[in-house]
Design a protein around this motif. Structure first.
Motif, PDB file in Angstrom:
ATOM      1  N   ARG A 190       0.829  -1.195   0.000  1.00 56.79           N
ATOM      2  CA  ARG A 190       0.000   0.000   0.000  1.00 56.79           C
ATOM      3  C   ARG A 190       0.872   1.256   0.000  1.00 56.79           C
ATOM      4  O   ARG A 190       0.535   2.257  -0.626  1.00 56.79           O
ATOM      5  N   ARG A 191       2.001   1.203   0.713  1.00 57.43           N
ATOM      6  CA  ARG A 191       2.899   2.368   0.764  1.00 57.43           C
ATOM      7  C   ARG A 191       3.755   2.499  -0.484  1.00 57.43           C
ATOM      8  O   ARG A 191       4.029   3.601  -0.941  1.00 57.43           O
ATOM      9  N   VAL A 192       4.189   1.354  -1.035  1.00 59.98           N
ATOM     10  CA  VAL A 192       5.083   1.358  -2.198  1.00 59.98           C
ATOM     11  C   VAL A 192       4.395   0.613  -3.333  1.00 59.98           C
ATOM     12  O   VAL A 192       4.383  -0.616  -3.364  1.00 59.98           O
ATOM     13  N   ALA A 193       3.825   1.354  -4.251  1.00 62.92           N
ATOM     14  CA  ALA A 193       3.115   0.734  -5.366  1.00 62.92           C
ATOM     15  C   ALA A 193       4.095   0.064  -6.320  1.00 62.92           C
ATOM     16  O   ALA A 193       5.225   0.512  -6.498  1.00 62.92           O
ATOM     17  N   GLY A 194       3.651  -1.040  -6.911  1.00 61.30           N
ATOM     18  CA  GLY A 194       4.422  -1.664  -7.971  1.00 61.30           C
ATOM     19  C   GLY A 194       5.429  -2.706  -7.542  1.00 61.30           C
ATOM     20  O   GLY A 194       6.215  -3.182  -8.365  1.00 61.30           O
ATOM     21  N   ILE A 195       5.433  -3.096  -6.254  1.00 64.20           N
ATOM     22  CA  ILE A 195       6.338  -4.168  -5.856  1.00 64.20           C
ATOM     23  C   ILE A 195       5.764  -5.506  -6.317  1.00 64.20           C
ATOM     24  O   ILE A 195       4.561  -5.656  -6.514  1.00 64.20           O
ATOM     25  N   ASN A 196       6.644  -6.473  -6.488  1.00 66.54           N
ATOM     26  CA  ASN A 196       6.259  -7.848  -6.846  1.00 66.54           C
ATOM     27  C   ASN A 196       6.207  -8.638  -5.545  1.00 66.54           C
ATOM     28  O   ASN A 196       7.246  -9.049  -5.023  1.00 66.54           O
ATOM     29  N   LEU A 197       5.014  -8.832  -4.993  1.00 64.45           N
ATOM     30  CA  LEU A 197       4.846  -9.332  -3.631  1.00 64.45           C
ATOM     31  C   LEU A 197       4.403 -10.783  -3.603  1.00 64.45           C
ATOM     32  O   LEU A 197       3.451 -11.175  -4.278  1.00 64.45           O
ATOM     33  N   ARG A 198       5.094 -11.571  -2.755  1.00 63.64           N
ATOM     34  CA  ARG A 198       4.713 -12.959  -2.530  1.00 63.64           C
ATOM     35  C   ARG A 198       4.565 -13.174  -1.028  1.00 63.64           C
ATOM     36  O   ARG A 198       5.460 -12.838  -0.244  1.00 63.64           O
ATOM     37  N   LEU A 199       3.426 -13.726  -0.637  1.00 63.35           N
ATOM     38  CA  LEU A 199       3.067 -13.934   0.757  1.00 63.35           C
ATOM     39  C   LEU A 199       3.168 -15.421   1.074  1.00 63.35           C
ATOM     40  O   LEU A 199       2.405 -16.222   0.529  1.00 63.35           O
ATOM     41  N   VAL A 200       4.091 -15.789   1.951  1.00 68.27           N
ATOM     42  CA  VAL A 200       4.338 -17.197   2.276  1.00 68.27           C
ATOM     43  C   VAL A 200       3.739 -17.514   3.644  1.00 68.27           C
ATOM     44  O   VAL A 200       4.079 -16.865   4.648  1.00 68.27           O
ATOM     45  N   GLU A 230      -5.673 -21.907   5.470  1.00 67.28           N
ATOM     46  CA  GLU A 230      -6.790 -20.987   5.676  1.00 67.28           C
ATOM     47  C   GLU A 230      -6.305 -19.545   5.729  1.00 67.28           C
ATOM     48  O   GLU A 230      -6.933 -18.641   5.155  1.00 67.28           O
ATOM     49  N   LEU A 231      -5.176 -19.305   6.413  1.00 70.36           N
ATOM     50  CA  LEU A 231      -4.636 -17.950   6.476  1.00 70.36           C
ATOM     51  C   LEU A 231      -4.129 -17.507   5.112  1.00 70.36           C
ATOM     52  O   LEU A 231      -4.282 -16.342   4.726  1.00 70.36           O
ATOM     53  N   ALA A 232      -3.524 -18.441   4.374  1.00 70.83           N
ATOM     54  CA  ALA A 232      -3.046 -18.102   3.030  1.00 70.83           C
ATOM     55  C   ALA A 232      -4.215 -17.711   2.130  1.00 70.83           C
ATOM     56  O   ALA A 232      -4.102 -16.767   1.327  1.00 70.83           O
ATOM     57  N   GLU A 233      -5.341 -18.406   2.270  1.00 67.52           N
ATOM     58  CA  GLU A 233      -6.522 -18.055   1.475  1.00 67.52           C
ATOM     59  C   GLU A 233      -7.054 -16.681   1.866  1.00 67.52           C
ATOM     60  O   GLU A 233      -7.472 -15.886   1.023  1.00 67.52           O
ATOM     61  N   LEU A 234      -7.025 -16.378   3.168  1.00 68.05           N
ATOM     62  CA  LEU A 234      -7.423 -15.045   3.617  1.00 68.05           C
ATOM     63  C   LEU A 234      -6.478 -13.987   3.069  1.00 68.05           C
ATOM     64  O   LEU A 234      -6.917 -12.903   2.651  1.00 68.05           O
ATOM     65  N   ALA A 235      -5.172 -14.280   3.065  1.00 68.23           N
ATOM     66  CA  ALA A 235      -4.202 -13.333   2.508  1.00 68.23           C
ATOM     67  C   ALA A 235      -4.484 -13.075   1.037  1.00 68.23           C
ATOM     68  O   ALA A 235      -4.440 -11.929   0.559  1.00 68.23           O
ATOM     69  N   ASN A 289      -7.601 -10.982   0.846  1.00 68.74           N
ATOM     70  CA  ASN A 289      -7.330  -9.617   1.303  1.00 68.74           C
ATOM     71  C   ASN A 289      -6.610  -8.804   0.234  1.00 68.74           C
ATOM     72  O   ASN A 289      -6.895  -7.619   0.040  1.00 68.74           O
ATOM     73  N   ALA A 290      -5.658  -9.438  -0.441  1.00 72.15           N
ATOM     74  CA  ALA A 290      -4.952  -8.740  -1.516  1.00 72.15           C
ATOM     75  C   ALA A 290      -5.938  -8.322  -2.602  1.00 72.15           C
ATOM     76  O   ALA A 290      -5.936  -7.168  -3.062  1.00 72.15           O
ATOM     77  N   ALA A 291      -6.813  -9.238  -2.999  1.00 70.71           N
ATOM     78  CA  ALA A 291      -7.781  -8.938  -4.047  1.00 70.71           C
ATOM     79  C   ALA A 291      -8.757  -7.847  -3.609  1.00 70.71           C
ATOM     80  O   ALA A 291      -9.071  -6.930  -4.380  1.00 70.71           O
ATOM     81  N   ALA A 292      -9.226  -7.922  -2.360  1.00 69.33           N
ATOM     82  CA  ALA A 292     -10.197  -6.947  -1.866  1.00 69.33           C
ATOM     83  C   ALA A 292      -9.616  -5.547  -1.802  1.00 69.33           C
ATOM     84  O   ALA A 292     -10.350  -4.551  -1.912  1.00 69.33           O
ATOM     85  N   ILE A 338      -4.594  -5.101  -4.542  1.00 61.22           N
ATOM     86  CA  ILE A 338      -3.135  -5.191  -4.483  1.00 61.22           C
ATOM     87  C   ILE A 338      -2.710  -6.492  -5.154  1.00 61.22           C
ATOM     88  O   ILE A 338      -3.212  -7.565  -4.815  1.00 61.22           O
ATOM     89  N   ALA A 339      -1.791  -6.391  -6.096  1.00 62.83           N
ATOM     90  CA  ALA A 339      -1.289  -7.587  -6.767  1.00 62.83           C
ATOM     91  C   ALA A 339      -0.336  -8.324  -5.834  1.00 62.83           C
ATOM     92  O   ALA A 339       0.682  -7.772  -5.407  1.00 62.83           O
ATOM     93  N   ALA A 340      -0.675  -9.556  -5.485  1.00 57.29           N
ATOM     94  CA  ALA A 340       0.166 -10.362  -4.603  1.00 57.29           C
ATOM     95  C   ALA A 340      -0.167 -11.827  -4.813  1.00 57.29           C
ATOM     96  O   ALA A 340      -1.314 -12.176  -5.115  1.00 57.29           O
ATOM     97  N   GLU A 341       0.826 -12.688  -4.629  1.00 58.42           N
ATOM     98  CA  GLU A 341       0.629 -14.134  -4.718  1.00 58.42           C
ATOM     99  C   GLU A 341       0.773 -14.732  -3.325  1.00 58.42           C
ATOM    100  O   GLU A 341       1.763 -14.477  -2.634  1.00 58.42           O
ATOM    101  N   ALA A 342      -0.224 -15.493  -2.888  1.00 62.25           N
ATOM    102  CA  ALA A 342      -0.168 -16.171  -1.598  1.00 62.25           C
ATOM    103  C   ALA A 342       0.228 -17.627  -1.810  1.00 62.25           C
ATOM    104  O   ALA A 342      -0.357 -18.319  -2.642  1.00 62.25           O
ATOM    105  N   ILE A 343       1.233 -18.082  -1.062  1.00 68.40           N
ATOM    106  CA  ILE A 343       1.807 -19.415  -1.235  1.00 68.40           C
ATOM    107  C   ILE A 343       1.688 -20.182   0.078  1.00 68.40           C
ATOM    108  O   ILE A 343       2.056 -19.665   1.134  1.00 68.40           O
ATOM    109  N   VAL A 344       1.189 -21.405   0.024  1.00 66.46           N
ATOM    110  CA  VAL A 344       1.150 -22.267   1.210  1.00 66.46           C
ATOM    111  C   VAL A 344       2.469 -23.014   1.279  1.00 66.46           C
ATOM    112  O   VAL A 344       2.758 -23.892   0.452  1.00 66.46           O
TER     113      VAL A 344
END
Length: 255
Positions: A64-74, A79-84, A87-90, A93-99
């Motif tokens: 949110r502070r730095v637009a345009g980063i390539n973000l991956r959430l591990v 269940e938390l990964a699905e929420l992540a 949350n990114a979609a809502a 914010i472009a981000a990939e959540a990985i279990v």
């Protein structure tokens, strides 16, 4: 997840700039994640990996502070990964959540396209409560998120070191009385440390450390002036309110 379910809450972060769904019980995001995001420097195009992302709070706050980063959430918990992911979609914010278990081997990381030397920035908020002194929660997810073993920090730092490129940046938050553990873990492959003690109350010892480290860095370690969260009256300091509401960041760089 267009509606808040009974076992979920929707909470505002960064003064309402970020709205996240999270479980009503178990581990819940708070100031630590926002402080970690505020301590992490990034530029558009940087490949950022948030290890132990939970519902995505720290990584999404940084995005949110730095637009345009390539973000991956591990995150280890599906269940938390699905929420992540939701949350990114809502929050658009472009981000990939990985279990993925942060302590998994290099092959498991590579299978998720987290190969050696592939990240510019790693941020992490590992479980850090000492299991010998902290009574763990009966809630299994909360226990996993909060309580560290003797191997936790070393394993997480090892994972960060493996995926970071040379001169890549690691930022982490840990409990202040574990500073010796932090220095020992980062002595293998990292240098140019900047350490910011965080004090919850005036005239009290620090209870958190924010740390910035460079893979292969050679500059001396710097201990920065402490960050006091509250005035003596108990009211949050204005500079801290600005950070928590997304109007300011924490400078941990060498410059």
């Amino acid at each position: 997840m267009s509606e808040t379910l009974p076992d979920l809450t929707e909470d505002a972060f960064l003064g309402g700039q970020l709205r996240l769904k999270q479980k009503r019980s178990g581990h819940r995001a708070g100031h630590d994640a926002i402080l970690l995001a505020a301590a992490t420097e990034a530029r558009a195009g940087d490949r950022v990996v948030d290890l132990g992302a939970g519902v995505g709070t720290a990584g999404l706050a940084l995005a949110r502070r730095v637009a345009g980063i390539n973000l991956r959430l591990v995150e280890i918990d599906p269940e938390l990964a699905e929420l992540a992911r939701a949350n990114a979609a809502a929050n658009a914010i472009a981000a990939e959540a990985i279990v993925l278990d942060v302590t998994a081997d290099a092959q498991a990381f590579a299978a998720n396209r987290l190969v050696p030397d592939s990240a510019d920035i790693v941020m992490m908020n590992p479980p850090f409560n000492d299991s010998t002194r902290h009574r763990g929660s009966p809630d299994e997810a909360r226990h996993i998120a909060h309580v560290a073993t003797k191997e936790t920090l070393d394993a997480w730092v090892h994972a960060a070191r493996r995926i970071l490129r040379s001169n890549g940046v690691l930022t982490l938050i840990w409990r202040a009385d574990g500073i010796a553990e932090v220095l020992a873990a980062l002595s293998r492959g990292f240098g140019s440390l900047s350490i910011l003690p965080v004090h919850g109350e005036a005239e009290r010892p620090a209870n958190r450390l924010l740390v910035r480290a460079i893979k292969g860095g050679r500059a001396p370690t710097r201990l920065l002036p402490g960050l006091m969260l509250n005035e003596e009256s108990g009211v949050p300091k204005k500079e801290v309110t600005d950070i928590l509401e997304g109007r300011a960041a924490l400078p941990l760089s060498e410059s």
